[in-house]
Design a protein around this motif. Structure first.
Motif, mmCIF file in Angstrom:
data_model
loop_
_atom_site.group_PDB
_atom_site.id
_atom_site.type_symbol
_atom_site.label_atom_id
_atom_site.label_comp_id
_atom_site.label_asym_id
_atom_site.label_seq_id
_atom_site.Cartn_x
_atom_site.Cartn_y
_atom_site.Cartn_z
ATOM 1 N N ARG A 69 0.856 -1.184 0.000
ATOM 2 C CA ARG A 69 0.000 0.000 0.000
ATOM 3 C C ARG A 69 0.888 1.228 0.000
ATOM 4 O O ARG A 69 1.757 1.395 0.859
ATOM 5 N N ASP A 71 1.510 5.569 -0.384
ATOM 6 C CA ASP A 71 0.907 6.876 -0.111
ATOM 7 C C ASP A 71 0.732 7.613 -1.436
ATOM 8 O O ASP A 71 1.707 7.872 -2.154
ATOM 9 N N TYR A 72 -0.513 7.928 -1.761
ATOM 10 C CA TYR A 72 -0.834 8.667 -2.988
ATOM 11 C C TYR A 72 -1.031 10.122 -2.569
ATOM 12 O O TYR A 72 -2.073 10.493 -2.033
ATOM 13 N N VAL A 73 -0.007 10.938 -2.819
ATOM 14 C CA VAL A 73 0.022 12.306 -2.290
ATOM 15 C C VAL A 73 -0.596 13.283 -3.291
ATOM 16 O O VAL A 73 -0.219 13.314 -4.463
ATOM 17 N N ALA A 89 6.106 7.469 -5.184
ATOM 18 C CA ALA A 89 5.911 6.624 -4.004
ATOM 19 C C ALA A 89 6.769 5.359 -4.054
ATOM 20 O O ALA A 89 6.710 4.541 -3.139
ATOM 21 N N THR A 225 -8.751 0.876 -1.708
ATOM 22 C CA THR A 225 -8.131 1.244 -0.434
ATOM 23 C C THR A 225 -7.016 0.281 -0.043
ATOM 24 O O THR A 225 -6.172 0.636 0.789
ATOM 25 N N LEU A 228 -3.713 1.818 -2.032
ATOM 26 C CA LEU A 228 -3.104 3.095 -1.673
ATOM 27 C C LEU A 228 -3.864 3.794 -0.555
ATOM 28 O O LEU A 228 -5.022 3.488 -0.268
ATOM 29 N N ARG A 229 -3.163 4.699 0.075
ATOM 30 C CA ARG A 229 -3.724 5.595 1.066
ATOM 31 C C ARG A 229 -3.626 7.002 0.499
ATOM 32 O O ARG A 229 -2.542 7.447 0.118
ATOM 33 N N VAL A 231 -3.247 10.808 0.597
ATOM 34 C CA VAL A 231 -2.686 11.811 1.510
ATOM 35 C C VAL A 231 -2.825 13.177 0.855
ATOM 36 O O VAL A 231 -2.295 13.406 -0.234
ATOM 37 N N GLU A 233 -1.916 17.041 1.088
ATOM 38 C CA GLU A 233 -0.997 17.977 1.730
ATOM 39 C C GLU A 233 -1.334 19.389 1.266
ATOM 40 O O GLU A 233 -1.273 19.685 0.072
#
Length: 243
Positions: A69, A71-73, A89, A225, A228-229, A231, A233
C-alpha cells in the motif's frame, strides 16, 4: 485478558510478512492450520484479519499474497499525474485506456469546465495499475479546444498530463480536489476485479492551465483502499497561504 488464538496467529504472520516482497504468496489456510495446530476456522479468521489490516490481498482463484500500500500524495506542488504520483511513491505505474471518444459536454459538468452544455469534449476512461495490480478507475473530460488529437497520443504514452503539456502547450496544475470514501457504481468493481459494495477512495479533481487559468481537465477516479492511502498535503506547517 488473552487475545483469541486467531489474533495471535495474525500478529505473528504480520510480523513475518513485513519483510516479504509485495506479491509474495502467503501460506494457505491448510498450511496455517498444520503449522499452528488449529482448525480451519481459526486459520481462515487469521487470514481475514490480515486482509482487514491490508497486510495481504486475496485474489479469487489464485491465492493470498503480500499486499503493498503506497501513499498517494495530492498537493499543489505535485504534478496532477497518476503515473508521476505512483513513481514518486516508489511503485511501478501502468495505465490501460478503455475508452476515448468525443461527446457533448454533460450539463452538470459545464460549470466546472466553464463551457456551455453540449460543447465538444474528449471523454476518457482508463484503468490504472500499481505494480501490475488494477488499482484505479478514472473518467476524464477534456475540452476539445485544449488538444484535438487526444486518442492516438494517449495510446502512445501512459501520461495524460504529459500529452496535455506536449500537444496542448499547457501547464496543468490541480486547482480543486475533493476526496472521500464511497461505494462506486457497478462498472467500477467489475473493471478493478473487486467485490461490489466495498467503499473505495473517490477523488474528484479539476486542473487548470498555470498561465491562463482556463480549465483543462475534470477527472473522477475510484481507487482501491488496499492499494493506496490518499494523503492530501495543503502546505507545510506554519507556511504562508499559497497566493
Amino acid at each position: 485478558m488473552k487475545s483469541p488464538r486467531y489474533l495471535e496467529i495474525a500478529d505473528q504472520l504480520a510480523a513475518e510478512l513485513a519483510d516479504c516482497r509485495p506479491g509474495t504468496r502467503v501460506a494457505s489456510e491448510h498450511d496455517i492450520s498444520v503449522r499452528f495446530g488449529v482448525g480451519r476456522a481459526a486459520s481462515r479468521s487469521a487470514l481475514q484479519e490480515l486482509e482487514r489490516r491490508l497486510v495481504v490481498r486475496r485474489v479469487q482463484g489464485a491465492g493470498t499474497f503480500v499486499n503493498r500500500r503506497i501513499d498517494y500524495v495530492i498537493a499543489q506542488d505535485r504534478q496532477p499525474s497518476f503515473t508521476a504520483t505512483v513513481r514518486a511513491a516508489g511503485a511501478t505505474p501502468r495505465v490501460q485506456v478503455r475508452v476515448t471518444e468525443r461527446m457533448p459536454l454533460p450539463a452538470d459538468l459545464a460549470p466546472l469546465l466553464e463551457l456551455p452544455p453540449g460543447a465538444p469534449i474528449h471523454h476518457v476512461i482508463r484503468v490504472g495499475f500499481i505494480d501490475d495490480v488494477p488499482s484505479g478507475w478514472s473518467q476524464e473530460w477534456i475540452p476539445v479546444e485544449v488538444t484535438a488529437d487526444l486518442g492516438p497520443a494517449l495510446r502512445a504514452t501512459e501520461s495524460l498530463e504529459l500529452v496535455l503539456r506536449q500537444l496542448g502547450r499547457v501547464q496543468p496544475v490541480r486547482s480543486w480536489c475533493r476526496v472521500g470514501l464511497d461505494v462506486p457504481p457497478p462498472e467500477v468493481p467489475v473493471g478493478l476485479g473487486t467485490d461490489h459494495g466495498i467503499p473505495l477512495w473517490h477523488i474528484e479533481s479539476l486542473s487548470r492551465d498555470a498561465d491562463t487559468t482556463r480549465p483543462l481537465l475534470y477527472s473522477e477516479t475510484w481507487h482501491r483502499t488496499d492499494c493506496l492511502r490518499v494523503v492530501v498535503e495543503l502546505g507545510a506547517p506554519g507556511a504562508p497561504p499559497h497566493p
